[in-house]
Design a protein around this motif. Structure first.
Motif, PDB file in Angstrom:
ATOM      1  N   GLU A   1      55.304  -0.400  92.690  1.00 39.37           N
ATOM      2  CA  GLU A   1      54.413  -0.649  93.832  1.00 39.37           C
ATOM      3  C   GLU A   1      53.407   0.469  94.075  1.00 39.37           C
ATOM      4  OE1 GLU A   1      55.986  -2.280  97.423  1.00 39.37           O
ATOM      5  OE2 GLU A   1      57.693  -3.198  96.414  1.00 39.37           O
ATOM      6  N   ILE A   2      52.746   0.913  93.035  1.00 40.03           N
ATOM      7  CA  ILE A   2      51.640   1.863  93.191  1.00 40.03           C
ATOM      8  C   ILE A   2      50.495   1.135  93.901  1.00 40.03           C
ATOM      9  CG2 ILE A   2      49.899   3.216  91.965  1.00 40.03           C
ATOM     10  CD1 ILE A   2      52.656   4.468  91.877  1.00 40.03           C
ATOM     11  N   GLN A   3      49.986   1.736  94.979  1.00 47.82           N
ATOM     12  CA  GLN A   3      48.999   1.065  95.819  1.00 47.82           C
ATOM     13  C   GLN A   3      47.569   1.575  95.667  1.00 47.82           C
ATOM     14  OE1 GLN A   3      49.650  -1.630  98.132  1.00 47.82           O
ATOM     15  NE2 GLN A   3      51.377  -1.670  96.715  1.00 47.82           N
ATOM     16  N   ASP A   4      47.416   2.832  95.342  1.00 51.47           N
ATOM     17  CA  ASP A   4      46.076   3.415  95.305  1.00 51.47           C
ATOM     18  C   ASP A   4      45.405   3.139  93.954  1.00 51.47           C
ATOM     19  OD1 ASP A   4      44.345   6.091  94.539  1.00 51.47           O
ATOM     20  OD2 ASP A   4      44.124   5.506  96.638  1.00 51.47           O
ATOM     21  N   PRO A   5      44.241   2.510  93.949  1.00 54.32           N
ATOM     22  CA  PRO A   5      43.563   2.184  92.685  1.00 54.32           C
ATOM     23  C   PRO A   5      43.266   3.418  91.829  1.00 54.32           C
ATOM     24  CG  PRO A   5      42.560   0.996  94.501  1.00 54.32           C
ATOM     25  CD  PRO A   5      43.484   1.994  95.116  1.00 54.32           C
ATOM     26  N   GLY A   6      42.839   4.509  92.487  1.00 52.72           N
ATOM     27  CA  GLY A   6      42.553   5.730  91.739  1.00 52.72           C
ATOM     28  C   GLY A   6      43.791   6.290  91.079  1.00 52.72           C
ATOM     29  N   ASN A   7      44.909   6.237  91.782  1.00 48.62           N
ATOM     30  CA  ASN A   7      46.175   6.700  91.203  1.00 48.62           C
ATOM     31  C   ASN A   7      46.545   5.879  89.984  1.00 48.62           C
ATOM     32  OD1 ASN A   7      46.856   8.885  92.811  1.00 48.62           O
ATOM     33  ND2 ASN A   7      48.107   7.705  94.227  1.00 48.62           N
ATOM     34  N   LEU A   8      46.483   4.567  90.117  1.00 52.74           N
ATOM     35  CA  LEU A   8      46.863   3.709  88.986  1.00 52.74           C
ATOM     36  C   LEU A   8      45.969   3.970  87.786  1.00 52.74           C
ATOM     37  CD1 LEU A   8      48.480   1.518  87.653  1.00 52.74           C
ATOM     38  CD2 LEU A   8      47.018  -0.197  88.761  1.00 52.74           C
ATOM     39  N   GLY A   9      44.673   4.040  88.007  1.00 54.52           N
ATOM     40  CA  GLY A   9      43.764   4.282  86.887  1.00 54.52           C
ATOM     41  C   GLY A   9      44.027   5.612  86.211  1.00 54.52           C
ATOM     42  N   THR A  10      44.255   6.646  87.006  1.00 51.19           N
ATOM     43  CA  THR A  10      44.535   7.974  86.447  1.00 51.19           C
ATOM     44  C   THR A  10      45.866   7.992  85.700  1.00 51.19           C
ATOM     45  OG1 THR A  10      43.275   9.023  88.229  1.00 51.19           O
ATOM     46  CG2 THR A  10      44.790  10.428  87.002  1.00 51.19           C
ATOM     47  N   ILE A  11      46.869   7.298  86.229  1.00 48.86           N
ATOM     48  CA  ILE A  11      48.163   7.217  85.543  1.00 48.86           C
ATOM     49  C   ILE A  11      48.006   6.546  84.182  1.00 48.86           C
ATOM     50  CG2 ILE A  11      50.420   6.069  85.597  1.00 48.86           C
ATOM     51  CD1 ILE A  11      50.429   6.530  88.646  1.00 48.86           C
ATOM     52  N   LEU A  12      47.253   5.467  84.128  1.00 40.24           N
ATOM     53  CA  LEU A  12      47.051   4.772  82.851  1.00 40.24           C
ATOM     54  C   LEU A  12      46.293   5.648  81.859  1.00 40.24           C
ATOM     55  CD1 LEU A  12      46.151   1.166  84.090  1.00 40.24           C
ATOM     56  CD2 LEU A  12      48.358   2.035  83.304  1.00 40.24           C
ATOM     57  N   ARG A  13      45.293   6.347  82.350  1.00 43.79           N
ATOM     58  CA  ARG A  13      44.524   7.256  81.481  1.00 43.79           C
ATOM     59  C   ARG A  13      45.431   8.360  80.929  1.00 43.79           C
ATOM     60  NH1 ARG A  13      39.308  10.861  83.495  1.00 43.79           N
ATOM     61  NH2 ARG A  13      38.808  11.813  81.475  1.00 43.79           N
ATOM     62  N   THR A  14      46.285   8.922  81.790  1.00 43.12           N
ATOM     63  CA  THR A  14      47.201   9.982  81.370  1.00 43.12           C
ATOM     64  C   THR A  14      48.253   9.446  80.411  1.00 43.12           C
ATOM     65  OG1 THR A  14      46.880  11.068  83.514  1.00 43.12           O
ATOM     66  CG2 THR A  14      48.783  11.757  82.207  1.00 43.12           C
ATOM     67  N   ALA A  15      48.775   8.264  80.703  1.00 41.46           N
ATOM     68  CA  ALA A  15      49.795   7.659  79.835  1.00 41.46           C
ATOM     69  C   ALA A  15      49.249   7.430  78.432  1.00 41.46           C
ATOM     70  CB  ALA A  15      50.268   6.342  80.440  1.00 41.46           C
ATOM     71  N   GLU A  16      48.027   6.941  78.358  1.00 51.56           N
ATOM     72  CA  GLU A  16      47.432   6.704  77.031  1.00 51.56           C
ATOM     73  C   GLU A  16      47.224   8.018  76.296  1.00 51.56           C
ATOM     74  OE1 GLU A  16      44.541   6.026  73.908  1.00 51.56           O
ATOM     75  OE2 GLU A  16      44.132   7.187  75.723  1.00 51.56           O
ATOM     76  N   ALA A  17      46.804   9.048  77.017  1.00 52.35           N
ATOM     77  CA  ALA A  17      46.590  10.356  76.397  1.00 52.35           C
ATOM     78  C   ALA A  17      47.896  10.952  75.891  1.00 52.35           C
ATOM     79  CB  ALA A  17      45.939  11.306  77.400  1.00 52.35           C
ATOM     80  N   ALA A  18      48.993  10.690  76.609  1.00 51.51           N
ATOM     81  CA  ALA A  18      50.294  11.251  76.241  1.00 51.51           C
ATOM     82  C   ALA A  18      51.022  10.419  75.181  1.00 51.51           C
ATOM     83  CB  ALA A  18      51.175  11.372  77.487  1.00 51.51           C
ATOM     84  N   GLY A  19      50.427   9.318  74.789  1.00 47.39           N
ATOM     85  CA  GLY A  19      51.060   8.500  73.760  1.00 47.39           C
ATOM     86  C   GLY A  19      52.201   7.644  74.270  1.00 47.39           C
ATOM     87  N   VAL A  20      52.183   7.308  75.571  1.00 46.68           N
ATOM     88  CA  VAL A  20      53.193   6.390  76.106  1.00 46.68           C
ATOM     89  C   VAL A  20      53.045   5.049  75.397  1.00 46.68           C
ATOM     90  CG1 VAL A  20      53.879   5.104  78.182  1.00 46.68           C
ATOM     91  CG2 VAL A  20      53.311   7.545  78.339  1.00 46.68           C
ATOM     92  N   ASP A  21      54.179   4.451  75.041  1.00 46.11           N
ATOM     93  CA  ASP A  21      54.134   3.201  74.271  1.00 46.11           C
ATOM     94  C   ASP A  21      53.654   2.020  75.107  1.00 46.11           C
ATOM     95  OD1 ASP A  21      55.375   3.826  71.509  1.00 46.11           O
ATOM     96  OD2 ASP A  21      56.738   4.784  72.922  1.00 46.11           O
ATOM     97  N   GLY A  22      54.060   1.973  76.374  1.00 47.10           N
ATOM     98  CA  GLY A  22      53.650   0.864  77.215  1.00 47.10           C
ATOM     99  C   GLY A  22      53.904   1.184  78.673  1.00 47.10           C
ATOM    100  N   VAL A  23      53.194   0.472  79.546  1.00 48.63           N
ATOM    101  CA  VAL A  23      53.337   0.650  80.992  1.00 48.63           C
ATOM    102  C   VAL A  23      53.674  -0.703  81.611  1.00 48.63           C
ATOM    103  CG1 VAL A  23      52.165   1.277  83.138  1.00 48.63           C
ATOM    104  CG2 VAL A  23      51.705   2.562  81.037  1.00 48.63           C
TER     105      VAL A  23
END
Length: 275
Positions: free
Chosen positions: A130-152
């Motif tokens: 339940e992440i609510q803030d759009p900026g938070n979600l976008g930044t998390i996805l950007r960071t996850a991709e940079a860190a090589g996370v397999d999926g979100v």
């Protein structure tokens, strides 16, 4: 390439595209808008299903976007639009001169999991509760991709994945990262049944410092809601409860910062394990 021209905000296609600025419109049409040369270029380069591009007829199309368009495998409708039309389709104070309509596309969770599990390799998932803030979600996805996370996995009750601010904050990462919208409890049950471990970020009294636990070969990290934290169901299902120590006076860390620290700690532990 001959481009169509649209100058009026009363044009039926512009009215339809304007509906994509709203979640209801995006869900009804199965499409979303992206704005800015970088996002449009990333969508084209990644092979996303770009349907329409509108650019400012007075500024011409960005050169990098034009090159990416030339290499795109699908035919894309290209429209030279007036500044008034682009302002109508923009969510920013200063329209960036180019907008694209993209068809929603999400990998099949069951097929994806089957393929990843069959490979027998380390896996790192990020579950967002339940992440609510759009900026938070976008930044998390950007960071996850940079860190090589397999999926979100985006839990129900979270902000719309295709929200304009989310898209801008990802800087194009969404086009390169598998993201699923599912029940986190169901995903957690399935994950644990397949031998995966669930690491939950929480200020629960039984949590330990995030750097004091092992990050196993199959780890899913859970990040909670900005105000309420993770749900009780996630805490109950956890193999590890962890927190990030606060040494100053702040009550907590931003959800995106916490996610970044945890996924990079997971990567560090994996690197150490394989060394």
């Amino acid at each position: 390439m001959a481009h169509e021209g649209i100058n009026s905000i009363q044009n039926p296609q512009i009215k339809r595209l304007h509906q994509l600025l709203d979640r209801k419109g995006r869900e009804a049409q199965g499409r979303f808008l992206i704005e800015g040369a970088h996002l449009v270029e990333e969508a084209l380069k990644s092979g996303a299903d770009v349907l329409t591009i509108l650019y400012d007829s007075e500024r011409d199309m960005d050169a990098a976007c034009r090159r990416a368009l030339g290499n795109h495998p699908q035919e894309v409708q290209v429209i030279a639009a007036s500044s008034a039309v682009l302002a109508k389709l923009s969510e920013t104070k200063s329209p960036q001169g180019i907008v694209a309509e993209v068809k929603k596309s999400q990998a099949d969770w069951n097929a994806w999991m089957k393929e990843k599990t069959a490979a027998g390799e380390d896996m790192l998932l990020l579950l967002l509760d339940e992440i609510q803030d759009p900026g938070n979600l976008g930044t998390i996805l950007r960071t996850a991709e940079a860190a090589g996370v397999d999926g979100v996995v985006l839990g129900k009750g979270s902000v719309d994945l295709y929200n304009g601010k989310v898209m801008r904050s990802t800087m194009g990462a969404l086009f390169r990262l598998p993201v699923f919208t599912r029940s986190l409890s169901e995903v957690a049950n399935e994950w644990k049944a397949q031998g995966g471990h669930l690491l939950v970020s929480t200020l629960h009294e039984k949590s330990v410092s995030y750097d004091q636990v092992g990050y196993e070969q199959k780890t899913a990290i859970v990040i909670g809601n900005e105000g309420r934290g993770v749900s009780a169901a996630m805490v109950e299902q956890a193999d590890h409860l962890v927190h990030i120590p606060i040494y100053g006076q702040a009550e907590s860390l931003n959800a995106a910062v916490a996610a970044g620290l945890l996924v990079y700690e997971a990567r560090r532990k994996t690197k150490d394990r394989l060394a």
